[in-house]
Write a protein that holds these residues in place. Sequence first.
Motif, mmCIF file in Angstrom:
data_model
loop_
_atom_site.group_PDB
_atom_site.id
_atom_site.type_symbol
_atom_site.label_atom_id
_atom_site.label_comp_id
_atom_site.label_asym_id
_atom_site.label_seq_id
_atom_site.Cartn_x
_atom_site.Cartn_y
_atom_site.Cartn_z
ATOM 1 N N LEU A 176 0.817 -1.214 0.000
ATOM 2 C CA LEU A 176 0.000 0.000 0.000
ATOM 3 C C LEU A 176 0.846 1.256 0.000
ATOM 4 C CD1 LEU A 176 -2.869 -0.931 2.470
ATOM 5 C CD2 LEU A 176 -2.777 -1.221 0.000
ATOM 6 N N VAL A 177 1.857 1.299 0.840
ATOM 7 C CA VAL A 177 2.693 2.498 0.917
ATOM 8 C C VAL A 177 3.513 2.659 -0.359
ATOM 9 C CG1 VAL A 177 4.521 3.648 2.229
ATOM 10 C CG2 VAL A 177 2.758 2.349 3.430
ATOM 11 N N GLU A 178 4.054 1.558 -0.863
ATOM 12 C CA GLU A 178 4.904 1.626 -2.059
ATOM 13 C C GLU A 178 4.143 2.061 -3.304
ATOM 14 O OE1 GLU A 178 6.630 -1.566 0.664
ATOM 15 O OE2 GLU A 178 4.655 -0.845 0.046
ATOM 16 N N GLU A 179 2.871 1.661 -3.412
ATOM 17 C CA GLU A 179 2.109 1.930 -4.630
ATOM 18 C C GLU A 179 1.296 3.226 -4.572
ATOM 19 O OE1 GLU A 179 2.485 0.311 -7.258
ATOM 20 O OE2 GLU A 179 3.147 -1.721 -6.748
ATOM 21 N N ALA A 180 1.123 3.810 -3.396
ATOM 22 C CA ALA A 180 0.343 5.041 -3.281
ATOM 23 C C ALA A 180 0.997 6.162 -4.101
ATOM 24 C CB ALA A 180 0.225 5.456 -1.824
ATOM 25 N N ARG A 228 8.225 9.902 -8.991
ATOM 26 C CA ARG A 228 8.286 8.534 -9.484
ATOM 27 C C ARG A 228 8.508 7.545 -8.345
ATOM 28 N NH1 ARG A 228 13.877 8.645 -13.010
ATOM 29 N NH2 ARG A 228 15.320 9.245 -11.326
ATOM 30 N N PRO A 229 8.097 6.285 -8.555
ATOM 31 C CA PRO A 229 8.229 5.281 -7.496
ATOM 32 C C PRO A 229 9.675 5.096 -7.072
ATOM 33 C CG PRO A 229 6.846 4.490 -9.288
ATOM 34 C CD PRO A 229 7.466 5.756 -9.774
ATOM 35 N N LEU A 282 12.467 7.159 -1.987
ATOM 36 C CA LEU A 282 12.103 8.481 -1.506
ATOM 37 C C LEU A 282 10.591 8.637 -1.431
ATOM 38 C CD1 LEU A 282 12.764 11.344 -0.642
ATOM 39 C CD2 LEU A 282 12.911 11.984 -3.072
ATOM 40 N N ARG A 283 9.879 8.232 -2.485
ATOM 41 C CA ARG A 283 8.423 8.355 -2.462
ATOM 42 C C ARG A 283 7.827 7.507 -1.352
ATOM 43 N NH1 ARG A 283 4.386 6.650 -7.356
ATOM 44 N NH2 ARG A 283 4.548 4.621 -6.329
ATOM 45 N N THR A 284 8.339 6.301 -1.172
ATOM 46 C CA THR A 284 7.819 5.426 -0.119
ATOM 47 C C THR A 284 8.041 6.044 1.255
ATOM 48 O OG1 THR A 284 8.178 3.442 -1.447
ATOM 49 C CG2 THR A 284 8.033 3.144 0.936
ATOM 50 N N ARG A 285 9.229 6.616 1.481
ATOM 51 C CA ARG A 285 9.523 7.217 2.775
ATOM 52 C C ARG A 285 8.622 8.427 3.036
ATOM 53 N NH1 ARG A 285 14.482 8.182 2.041
ATOM 54 N NH2 ARG A 285 14.567 10.464 1.957
ATOM 55 N N LEU A 286 8.429 9.270 2.028
ATOM 56 C CA LEU A 286 7.575 10.443 2.193
ATOM 57 C C LEU A 286 6.122 10.041 2.416
ATOM 58 C CD1 LEU A 286 9.088 12.759 -0.576
ATOM 59 C CD2 LEU A 286 9.368 12.981 1.904
ATOM 60 N N THR A 287 5.662 9.039 1.684
ATOM 61 C CA THR A 287 4.290 8.561 1.845
ATOM 62 C C THR A 287 4.078 7.991 3.240
ATOM 63 O OG1 THR A 287 4.143 8.049 -0.515
ATOM 64 C CG2 THR A 287 2.526 7.001 0.940
ATOM 65 N N ARG A 288 5.042 7.231 3.722
ATOM 66 C CA ARG A 288 4.958 6.657 5.068
ATOM 67 C C ARG A 288 4.834 7.776 6.106
ATOM 68 N NH1 ARG A 288 9.452 3.942 4.955
ATOM 69 N NH2 ARG A 288 8.503 2.016 4.196
ATOM 70 N N ASP A 299 1.952 -0.391 6.401
ATOM 71 C CA ASP A 299 3.346 -0.649 6.056
ATOM 72 C C ASP A 299 3.645 -2.126 6.299
ATOM 73 O OD1 ASP A 299 5.821 0.025 5.155
ATOM 74 O OD2 ASP A 299 6.467 1.054 6.965
ATOM 75 N N GLY A 300 3.941 -2.851 5.254
ATOM 76 C CA GLY A 300 4.216 -4.280 5.387
ATOM 77 C C GLY A 300 2.980 -5.156 5.354
#
Length: 319
Positions: free
Chosen positions: A148-152, A158-159, A162-168, A225-226
């Motif tokens: 969920l976090v990776e694909e949001a 772009r994926p 960095l995007r995953t960390r900011l989304t989290r 997350d996870g």
Amino acid sequence: MSRPARAPFGPYAPPVPDRELTVVSADGARLHVEVHGAEGAPAVVLAHGWTCSTAFWAAQIRELAAAHRVVTYDQRGHGRSPASPVCTTRALADDLEAVLAATLAPGEKAVVAGHSMGGMTVMAAAGRPGFREHAAAVVLCSTGSSRLVEEATVVPIRPGRLRTRLTRGILGSRAPLGPVTPLALRILKYGTLGPGSAAHVTQACARIVHACPARVRHAWSRIFDGLDLGDGVRQLRVPAAVVVGTADRLTPPVHARALAAALPRCAGLTELPGIGHMTPMEAPEQVTATIRDLVDAHLRARGHDNDDDNEAARIGEGA
């Protein structure tokens, strides 16, 4: 907890329930439950998502309660259900099982619809005996089973890491949302609604989301997350319709397509053009029609089959 602020009028003003009750889950958590419609009518059970409440389903309740018995409940910590220190997918499954057992007769079937975290609730409960006893079919709205976090796409880059960390960080924020201001409405609309959503939809959505306490919002954000509910998807053996908006930034259509491909009995994938994450509020007619179609196919038809079986039994007894 206090009742969320109600929309003053229109389709998003939650109807007054015919019955309210408190259901106790497996670990003692207390859940606020509302029942609309006549006893004996085909049953529909609605599970809302993260930061929402029973008020989220107002449009569906208003349309369905005339001919259905509609059960809604506040997920623990949301709406009028007290907060709990346990915020896990196992707890979500426990809670749904408890609600089904408390509101449906033994063996009684229902169509169960879940939005976002409510869809994850359905997937988490898929292998449970209580769920299998009562679920005739399900609707999975704007939800996903993993990544969920990776694909949001809330963060428009772009994926990658960095995007995953900011989304989290955004999803897990502890900051209170504060009053519903014009800026707050713009932020909420960007993150959760389609670009063409009407102002009254944004207002109604904001009233519900802003009523969720920051500590509850943060506590439940940690399950995303996870998350891995792939086994639950494979165990969801009843017909399952999947609905998603093409402009959904929180659970983009990639999740719905993966669910449709993995479900043992997918009853159709509906992608709603220009609609965001809040499908039951943004596209109420389409979501309600999906629920009603499953009722007609798997509850009303089942009732007719049972009538035929009973008549045959009576004829056999008289022979």
